[in-house]
Design a protein around this motif. Structure first.
Motif, PDB file in Angstrom:
ATOM      1  N   ALA A  41      33.721  62.800  33.109  1.00  0.00           N
ATOM      2  CA  ALA A  41      34.331  62.753  31.779  1.00  0.00           C
ATOM      3  C   ALA A  41      34.984  61.399  31.517  1.00  0.00           C
ATOM      4  N   LEU A  42      35.646  60.861  32.530  1.00  0.00           N
ATOM      5  CA  LEU A  42      36.286  59.547  32.390  1.00  0.00           C
ATOM      6  C   LEU A  42      35.244  58.449  32.217  1.00  0.00           C
ATOM      7  N   ASP A  43      34.158  58.539  32.967  1.00  0.00           N
ATOM      8  CA  ASP A  43      33.074  57.559  32.820  1.00  0.00           C
ATOM      9  C   ASP A  43      32.513  57.587  31.396  1.00  0.00           C
ATOM     10  N   SER A  44      32.309  58.786  30.856  1.00  0.00           N
ATOM     11  CA  SER A  44      31.773  58.924  29.494  1.00  0.00           C
ATOM     12  C   SER A  44      32.754  58.387  28.461  1.00  0.00           C
ATOM     13  N   LEU A  45      34.034  58.656  28.674  1.00  0.00           N
ATOM     14  CA  LEU A  45      35.060  58.167  27.746  1.00  0.00           C
ATOM     15  C   LEU A  45      35.082  56.642  27.723  1.00  0.00           C
ATOM     16  N   GLY A  46      34.837  56.053  28.884  1.00  0.00           N
ATOM     17  CA  GLY A  46      34.810  54.595  28.955  1.00  0.00           C
ATOM     18  C   GLY A  46      33.676  53.974  28.166  1.00  0.00           C
ATOM     19  N   ALA A  47      32.674  54.779  27.806  1.00  0.00           N
ATOM     20  CA  ALA A  47      31.529  54.283  27.041  1.00  0.00           C
ATOM     21  C   ALA A  47      31.735  54.384  25.534  1.00  0.00           C
ATOM     22  N   VAL A  48      32.840  54.991  25.093  1.00  0.00           N
ATOM     23  CA  VAL A  48      33.128  55.075  23.654  1.00  0.00           C
ATOM     24  C   VAL A  48      33.338  53.663  23.119  1.00  0.00           C
ATOM     25  N   THR A  49      32.683  53.363  22.011  1.00  0.00           N
ATOM     26  CA  THR A  49      32.700  52.000  21.477  1.00  0.00           C
ATOM     27  C   THR A  49      33.966  51.709  20.677  1.00  0.00           C
ATOM     28  N   ASP A  50      34.164  50.422  20.391  1.00  0.00           N
ATOM     29  CA  ASP A  50      35.319  50.000  19.606  1.00  0.00           C
ATOM     30  C   ASP A  50      35.350  50.692  18.243  1.00  0.00           C
ATOM     31  N   SER A  51      34.195  50.712  17.572  1.00  0.00           N
ATOM     32  CA  SER A  51      34.149  51.300  16.229  1.00  0.00           C
ATOM     33  C   SER A  51      34.412  52.802  16.263  1.00  0.00           C
ATOM     34  N   GLN A  52      33.988  53.469  17.323  1.00  0.00           N
ATOM     35  CA  GLN A  52      34.227  54.910  17.441  1.00  0.00           C
ATOM     36  C   GLN A  52      35.714  55.197  17.629  1.00  0.00           C
ATOM     37  N   TRP A  53      36.385  54.412  18.471  1.00  0.00           N
ATOM     38  CA  TRP A  53      37.832  54.591  18.638  1.00  0.00           C
ATOM     39  C   TRP A  53      38.550  54.356  17.318  1.00  0.00           C
ATOM     40  N   GLU A  54      38.073  53.373  16.577  1.00  0.00           N
ATOM     41  CA  GLU A  54      38.693  53.063  15.286  1.00  0.00           C
ATOM     42  C   GLU A  54      38.533  54.227  14.321  1.00  0.00           C
ATOM     43  N   SER A  55      37.353  54.885  14.364  1.00  0.00           N
ATOM     44  CA  SER A  55      37.112  56.044  13.508  1.00  0.00           C
ATOM     45  C   SER A  55      37.976  57.234  13.914  1.00  0.00           C
ATOM     46  N   LEU A  56      38.207  57.389  15.214  1.00  0.00           N
ATOM     47  CA  LEU A  56      39.021  58.503  15.694  1.00  0.00           C
ATOM     48  C   LEU A  56      40.484  58.353  15.302  1.00  0.00           C
ATOM     49  N   GLY A  57      40.988  57.129  15.305  1.00  0.00           N
ATOM     50  CA  GLY A  57      42.342  56.889  14.842  1.00  0.00           C
ATOM     51  C   GLY A  57      43.391  56.801  15.926  1.00  0.00           C
ATOM     52  N   ASP A  58      44.585  56.364  15.514  1.00  0.00           N
ATOM     53  CA  ASP A  58      45.691  56.118  16.453  1.00  0.00           C
ATOM     54  C   ASP A  58      46.142  57.363  17.189  1.00  0.00           C
ATOM     55  N   ALA A  59      46.260  58.492  16.469  1.00  0.00           N
ATOM     56  CA  ALA A  59      46.799  59.709  17.083  1.00  0.00           C
ATOM     57  C   ALA A  59      45.931  60.170  18.246  1.00  0.00           C
ATOM     58  N   ILE A  60      44.622  60.168  18.063  1.00  0.00           N
ATOM     59  CA  ILE A  60      43.712  60.611  19.120  1.00  0.00           C
ATOM     60  C   ILE A  60      43.716  59.623  20.286  1.00  0.00           C
ATOM     61  N   THR A  61      43.791  58.344  19.973  1.00  0.00           N
ATOM     62  CA  THR A  61      43.877  57.345  21.031  1.00  0.00           C
ATOM     63  C   THR A  61      45.126  57.560  21.885  1.00  0.00           C
ATOM     64  N   THR A  62      46.252  57.772  21.221  1.00  0.00           N
ATOM     65  CA  THR A  62      47.518  57.978  21.933  1.00  0.00           C
ATOM     66  C   THR A  62      47.481  59.241  22.786  1.00  0.00           C
ATOM     67  N   GLN A  63      46.973  60.341  22.223  1.00  0.00           N
ATOM     68  CA  GLN A  63      46.908  61.598  22.966  1.00  0.00           C
ATOM     69  C   GLN A  63      45.903  61.526  24.106  1.00  0.00           C
ATOM     70  N   SER A  64      44.830  60.776  23.926  1.00  0.00           N
ATOM     71  CA  SER A  64      43.850  60.604  25.005  1.00  0.00           C
ATOM     72  C   SER A  64      44.495  59.886  26.183  1.00  0.00           C
TER      73      SER A  64
ATOM     74  N   MET B 264      47.620  69.247  21.048  1.00  0.00           N
ATOM     75  CA  MET B 264      47.833  68.245  20.006  1.00  0.00           C
ATOM     76  C   MET B 264      46.565  67.428  19.760  1.00  0.00           C
ATOM     77  N   LEU B 265      45.871  67.093  20.840  1.00  0.00           N
ATOM     78  CA  LEU B 265      44.646  66.305  20.716  1.00  0.00           C
ATOM     79  C   LEU B 265      43.550  67.102  20.021  1.00  0.00           C
ATOM     80  N   PHE B 266      43.403  68.374  20.375  1.00  0.00           N
ATOM     81  CA  PHE B 266      42.393  69.208  19.715  1.00  0.00           C
ATOM     82  C   PHE B 266      42.667  69.341  18.214  1.00  0.00           C
ATOM     83  N   GLU B 267      43.929  69.455  17.836  1.00  0.00           N
ATOM     84  CA  GLU B 267      44.278  69.541  16.415  1.00  0.00           C
ATOM     85  C   GLU B 267      43.866  68.264  15.686  1.00  0.00           C
ATOM     86  N   GLU B 268      44.096  67.123  16.321  1.00  0.00           N
ATOM     87  CA  GLU B 268      43.694  65.855  15.708  1.00  0.00           C
ATOM     88  C   GLU B 268      42.177  65.746  15.613  1.00  0.00           C
TER      89      GLU B 268
END
Length: 271
Positions: free
Chosen positions: A51-74, A221-225
């Protein structure tokens, strides 16, 4: 939002967590005749590693789409996982101090009493939750990318419905598990140490279950976001096509009616 700083921040947490997980897996695999609970823990650690390996493959634009709250909770979820692994490794070294050559001695095996078993089971459940949570983040990140591309309306609706159902089910399971953990904390407080166990073992087990409870709160909290992102991204992606999108059958979240032109959508988070 600077997407490069997001990726760097995530990688800065993922890398040491992966290192910690892999060290613990190596330690556990060196125990040739480990109890079943220890073998199950090894499997859960390996799932988190993926799961951590897969998360590391998330791109810059995808993190930007997910937003600050999800980044912080992740980040919080990953940090909690790392903390529990570090604590468990310290406990494991103490529990197996009489063992040699990768074989768990009869003395060390006999001292895996109720508190130590509860510690192992608790971190196993926390790792399972971490795996589900981080896998969901990666999955929704992929979904936001799909929603930015040209897709058939029916295909979009099917994907959204599937993802929304999965996240709602995860929220329900998290709530149920949180209630069970609260009851377990009470039981641990009242329990007496078993043969070969100490007050330190009781304190260690209690701290781990408390950490599991904290991690469950972070997951909720993360699932809600993530649920909010699913609904928002879908509506934004299809707004200029006048597409009708209905979100699930849970009588909550966003509902959009038929519109032959531009959609006006109202979003609200669930309490």
């Amino acid at each position: 939002m600077d997407p490069l700083s997001i990726t760097a921040g995530i990688v800065g947490i993922v890398a040491p967590t992966l290192h910690c997980v892999r060290l613990l897996v190596e330690d556990l695999q060196n125990i040739a005749d480990a109890p079943n609970t220890v073998k199950a823990l090894t499997n859960n650690l390996q799932s988190v590693e993926l799961a951590l390996d897969s998360l590391g493959a998330v791109t810059d634009s995808q993190w930007e789409s997910l937003g600050d709250a999800i980044t912080t909770q992740s980040k919080a979820t990953i940090t909690s996982c790392k903390t529990s692994c570090e604590r468990f490794k310290t406990s494991l070294d103490r529990w197996t101090r009489h063992s040699t050559d990768g074989t768990l001695s009869w003395r060390d095996r006999a001292t895996l009493g109720i508190f130590r078993q509860d510690h192992i089971k608790s971190i196993s459940k926390q790792l399972q939750q971490c795996n589900i949570t981080l896998t969901s983040v990666t999955s929704i990140a992929t979904l936001t990318q799909l929603l930015q591309q040209a897709q058939a309306a029916e295909e979009i609706k099917t994907i959204i419905s599937t993802k929304e159902t999965a996240v709602n089910n995860a929220i329900t399971a998290t709530n149920d598990q949180s209630a069970e953990v609260s009851a377990q904390l009470v039981a641990l407080t009242l329990a007496e140490p078993g043969e070969g166990e100490t007050d330190a073992d009781q304190a260690s087990a209690t701290k781990q279950v408390a950490m599991e409870k904290k991690a469950l709160h972070e997951s909720r909290m993360l699932f809600e976001e993530l649920l909010f992102v699913i609904q928002t991204a879908a509506a934004n992606a299809r707004a200029d096509q006048g597409t009708t999108i209905t979100f699930g059958n849970n009588n909550s979240g966003q509902q959009v009616g038929v519109n032959s032109g531009t959609i006006t959508a109202t979003f609200g988070r669930r309490g």
